[in-house]
Design a protein around this motif. Sequence first.
Motif, PDB file in Angstrom:
ATOM      1  N   MET A 245       0.992  -1.019   0.027  1.00 29.99           N
ATOM      2  CA  MET A 245      -0.084   0.025  -0.214  1.00 29.99           C
ATOM      3  C   MET A 245       0.977   1.324  -0.165  1.00 29.99           C
ATOM      4  SD  MET A 245      -3.047  -1.177  -0.363  1.00 29.99           S
ATOM      5  CE  MET A 245      -3.873   0.708  -0.196  1.00 29.99           C
ATOM      6  N   VAL A 246       1.973   1.254   0.607  1.00 26.67           N
ATOM      7  CA  VAL A 246       2.838   2.294   0.762  1.00 26.67           C
ATOM      8  C   VAL A 246       3.417   2.699  -0.795  1.00 26.67           C
ATOM      9  CG1 VAL A 246       5.185   3.116   1.532  1.00 26.67           C
ATOM     10  CG2 VAL A 246       3.581   2.181   3.251  1.00 26.67           C
ATOM     11  N   ALA A 247       3.747   1.410  -1.343  1.00 25.90           N
ATOM     12  CA  ALA A 247       4.318   1.598  -2.786  1.00 25.90           C
ATOM     13  C   ALA A 247       3.228   2.200  -3.609  1.00 25.90           C
ATOM     14  CB  ALA A 247       4.714   0.343  -3.164  1.00 25.90           C
ATOM     15  N   ALA A 248       2.048   1.733  -3.508  1.00 25.31           N
ATOM     16  CA  ALA A 248       0.883   1.751  -4.389  1.00 25.31           C
ATOM     17  C   ALA A 248       0.644   3.303  -4.197  1.00 25.31           C
ATOM     18  CB  ALA A 248      -0.312   1.169  -4.052  1.00 25.31           C
ATOM     19  N   LEU A 249       0.885   4.166  -3.327  1.00 27.02           N
ATOM     20  CA  LEU A 249       0.523   5.293  -2.745  1.00 27.02           C
ATOM     21  C   LEU A 249       1.548   6.373  -3.219  1.00 27.02           C
ATOM     22  CD1 LEU A 249      -1.674   5.014   0.141  1.00 27.02           C
ATOM     23  CD2 LEU A 249      -2.544   5.364  -2.032  1.00 27.02           C
ATOM     24  N   ARG A 250       2.927   5.792  -3.174  1.00 26.93           N
ATOM     25  CA  ARG A 250       4.161   6.646  -3.547  1.00 26.93           C
ATOM     26  C   ARG A 250       3.979   7.476  -4.613  1.00 26.93           C
ATOM     27  NH1 ARG A 250      10.009   3.935  -3.419  1.00 26.93           N
ATOM     28  NH2 ARG A 250      10.108   4.061  -1.264  1.00 26.93           N
ATOM     29  N   GLY A 251       4.579   8.908  -4.539  1.00 27.05           N
ATOM     30  CA  GLY A 251       4.386   9.552  -5.731  1.00 27.05           C
ATOM     31  C   GLY A 251       3.264  10.235  -6.155  1.00 27.05           C
ATOM     32  N   THR A 252       1.759  10.069  -5.311  1.00 27.91           N
ATOM     33  CA  THR A 252       0.736  10.422  -5.410  1.00 27.91           C
ATOM     34  C   THR A 252       0.225  11.408  -4.375  1.00 27.91           C
ATOM     35  OG1 THR A 252      -0.674   8.925  -4.111  1.00 27.91           O
ATOM     36  CG2 THR A 252       0.100   8.156  -6.323  1.00 27.91           C
ATOM     37  N   GLU A 253      -0.819  11.945  -4.352  1.00 27.59           N
ATOM     38  CA  GLU A 253      -1.091  13.110  -3.442  1.00 27.59           C
ATOM     39  C   GLU A 253      -1.539  12.433  -2.173  1.00 27.59           C
ATOM     40  OE1 GLU A 253      -5.235  14.432  -4.056  1.00 27.59           O
ATOM     41  OE2 GLU A 253      -5.578  13.382  -5.714  1.00 27.59           O
ATOM     42  N   TYR A 254      -1.523  11.167  -2.197  1.00 22.88           N
ATOM     43  CA  TYR A 254      -2.003  10.090  -1.095  1.00 22.88           C
ATOM     44  C   TYR A 254      -0.596   9.697  -0.364  1.00 22.88           C
ATOM     45  CZ  TYR A 254      -6.400  10.524  -3.151  1.00 22.88           C
ATOM     46  OH  TYR A 254      -7.742  10.673  -3.939  1.00 22.88           O
ATOM     47  N   ASP A 255       0.313  10.032  -0.902  1.00 26.45           N
ATOM     48  CA  ASP A 255       1.780   9.351  -0.404  1.00 26.45           C
ATOM     49  C   ASP A 255       1.909   9.315   0.873  1.00 26.45           C
ATOM     50  OD1 ASP A 255       4.458   8.749  -0.108  1.00 26.45           O
ATOM     51  OD2 ASP A 255       4.947   9.812  -1.922  1.00 26.45           O
ATOM     52  N   THR A 256       2.043   8.424   1.608  1.00 23.18           N
ATOM     53  CA  THR A 256       2.143   8.041   3.155  1.00 23.18           C
ATOM     54  C   THR A 256       3.631   8.789   3.769  1.00 23.18           C
ATOM     55  OG1 THR A 256       3.144   5.856   3.031  1.00 23.18           O
ATOM     56  CG2 THR A 256       0.940   5.953   2.802  1.00 23.18           C
ATOM     57  N   GLY A 257       4.333   8.862   2.920  1.00 22.73           N
ATOM     58  CA  GLY A 257       5.674   9.262   3.216  1.00 22.73           C
ATOM     59  C   GLY A 257       6.621   8.508   4.178  1.00 22.73           C
ATOM     60  N   LEU A 258       6.080   7.045   4.153  1.00 25.81           N
ATOM     61  CA  LEU A 258       6.766   6.081   5.054  1.00 25.81           C
ATOM     62  C   LEU A 258       7.989   5.539   4.301  1.00 25.81           C
ATOM     63  CD1 LEU A 258       3.824   4.354   6.850  1.00 25.81           C
ATOM     64  CD2 LEU A 258       5.197   6.233   7.610  1.00 25.81           C
ATOM     65  N   ASP A 259       9.169   5.128   4.921  1.00 25.70           N
ATOM     66  CA  ASP A 259      10.340   4.632   4.375  1.00 25.70           C
ATOM     67  C   ASP A 259      10.068   3.024   3.884  1.00 25.70           C
ATOM     68  OD1 ASP A 259      12.996   3.638   4.043  1.00 25.70           O
ATOM     69  OD2 ASP A 259      13.702   4.685   5.322  1.00 25.70           O
ATOM     70  N   LEU A 260      10.052   2.890   2.616  1.00 21.32           N
ATOM     71  CA  LEU A 260       9.890   1.462   2.161  1.00 21.32           C
ATOM     72  C   LEU A 260      10.764   0.540   2.613  1.00 21.32           C
ATOM     73  CD1 LEU A 260       7.673  -0.039   0.635  1.00 21.32           C
ATOM     74  CD2 LEU A 260       8.851   0.540  -1.602  1.00 21.32           C
ATOM     75  N   GLU A 261      12.023   0.816   2.499  1.00 19.27           N
ATOM     76  CA  GLU A 261      13.150  -0.038   2.812  1.00 19.27           C
ATOM     77  C   GLU A 261      13.182  -0.351   4.396  1.00 19.27           C
ATOM     78  OE1 GLU A 261      16.888   1.854   1.293  1.00 19.27           O
ATOM     79  OE2 GLU A 261      16.265   1.765  -0.401  1.00 19.27           O
ATOM     80  N   LEU A 262      12.861   0.725   5.171  1.00 18.27           N
ATOM     81  CA  LEU A 262      12.598   0.182   6.671  1.00 18.27           C
ATOM     82  C   LEU A 262      11.714  -0.703   6.816  1.00 18.27           C
ATOM     83  CD1 LEU A 262      13.413   0.567   9.528  1.00 18.27           C
ATOM     84  CD2 LEU A 262      11.852   2.808   9.379  1.00 18.27           C
ATOM     85  N   LEU A 263      10.430  -0.767   6.066  1.00 16.30           N
ATOM     86  CA  LEU A 263       9.350  -1.506   6.271  1.00 16.30           C
ATOM     87  C   LEU A 263       9.674  -2.902   5.531  1.00 16.30           C
ATOM     88  CD1 LEU A 263       6.533   0.646   4.785  1.00 16.30           C
ATOM     89  CD2 LEU A 263       6.867   0.007   7.331  1.00 16.30           C
TER      90      LEU A 263
END
Length: 611
Positions: A245-263
């Motif tokens: 879900m973080v990847a799906a929203l990345r770069g959109t207006e809904y971007d979570t801002g969470l660190d995908l590599e940390l996850l």
Amino acid sequence: MSKVQITETVLRDGHQSLLATRMRTEDMLPVCERLDEVGFWSLEVWGGATFDACLRFLKEDPWERLRTLRKALPNTRLQMLLRGQNLLGYRHYSDDVVRAFVQKSADNGMDVFRIFDALNDVRNLRVAIESVNKAGKHAQGAISYTTSPVHGIEQFVAMGKTMQEMGCDSIAIKDMAGLLTPMIAGELSQELVDALEVPVHIHSHATSGLAEMSQLKAIESGCLHIDTAISSMAGGTSHPPTESMVAALRGTEYDTGLDLELLQEIGIYFYEARKKYHQFESDYTGVDTRVQVNQVPGGMISNLANQLKEQGALNRMNSVLEEIPRVREDLGYPPLVTPSSQIVGTQAVLNVLTGERYKTITNEVKLCLQGRYGKAPGSVNEAVRQQAIGNEEVIECRPADLLENEMDELRQQIGSLAGTEEDVLSYAMFPDIGRLFLKERAEGALQQEQLEPMPDKNGAASSTAPTDFNVVYHGETYHIEVKGTGQKNDSQRRFFLTLDGVPTEILVETLNEVVLTGGAHGAVPSKSGSNSKAQRPRATKEGHVTTSIPGMIVEVLVEKGDEVTAGHPLLITEAMKMETEVQSPISGKVVAVNVTKGDHVNPDEALIEIE
């Protein structure tokens, strides 16, 4: 701002759905520092079935788990799931118990209380919401989403408005079975966002394969808080994967801002940790669209499988899944969420295994039909209600209005075993297993002293029995540690074992000694002087009282010599966490009582004999 916020469920609902709630605190702590860095809106860590599992299976103090996680996660909101007036148990508690439980949960580190009612009866939420408000914490009211002829978006929006008026700081769509479809999720979210002033959250299980799409449509409709589980504990009856879900929203207006590599690092940790619990893995790990018909929620289908396996009837699963919607209709279409899911599911199992619908009716079904859990969403089957409760009055008020304050009585009942108010509340939630846990804890120091190695004649420590060994079974090696034993002069001695890091216990009846024989590779327990109870007589006569399915004796209500009439209550048994009253099949005199409280019994045994 349209940034999406995430509640991570891996420490509660993720392992409850996939691993029967068996994850231990010691396997959570090593990754807490990284979880705390992520920036989740909240981490769900407590409530639901975790309290029960800690006491019943893991021999952990659930309050200590909360305190430990609070210390390990200083920068993240901690969240729990609370069943309204049921709290974390399977009955309604008096208002003073609800207030005490909420306050102590807040004192021990809880920040967000997601509060729901199994019937969506908002009257059962009022005291819990007020208590959270008083404690200065976040009260989140939850709509138990379901589908039926009596449910729809209009009713759910009205419920959301009512909970907001009652003091909720946010409203959650709780899709515990994965019933939401994308378009409905979008429409319901839009209606709630338009009608409410507080934020809307969405919680959906991945069972039917629709959760990710449903969450995306909800986000597009203004619902900006979603529940996910780290990928290695996601999918199946759990939740959409956090990283996806973080990847799906990345770069959109809904971007979570969470660190995908940390996850992803966190996901690798739980991938390894999950292996320790392989014996608790659900058989239902993939997509199961049958949920769209039977509505069995995420954590329930694996429990049903375990329950049927215990009864030797796993091959009857499809019949049970077909029976569940029929029982649900009879009870007025309750949403299938704890405890109503257990109530409906257990009755469906009984209907299937006994071969006759409602031949045996659990006490919980009787209470439900009497209104003791609240108002059913729809009309109940009056014929079934008559069969269950006869001419007893059906209550119309809030059920807890009929309950007197309980805390003083609970303190007296548990006595010196409770060192704190938290201990009293553990006993209140689960009286039998709570008392057993507190008793074992109180005896722990004494047991530990008795297990100290005695010095030999040269002054060196020695031990009379191995406490650490391996067992090879069917080609697999299991590492076993003996953690303690009961008192030496007890007729029954409990051995607390750790099997591959997972605590369990065995109960051995003995007159003299229990000796562990063997060495570090393959020691096995043996017993001498056994005084095991003789096998009960088989039920062969009309006056031989039996049980419909295997279970445990909770109470024996008669004694030898008592005169009884047909239909007189004799025993209360427990199977699959539900209690059933066993009644006399005939009028006569009790000539033998072959069971005591705590005995495990089978359907072909004569538990009580009446002439």
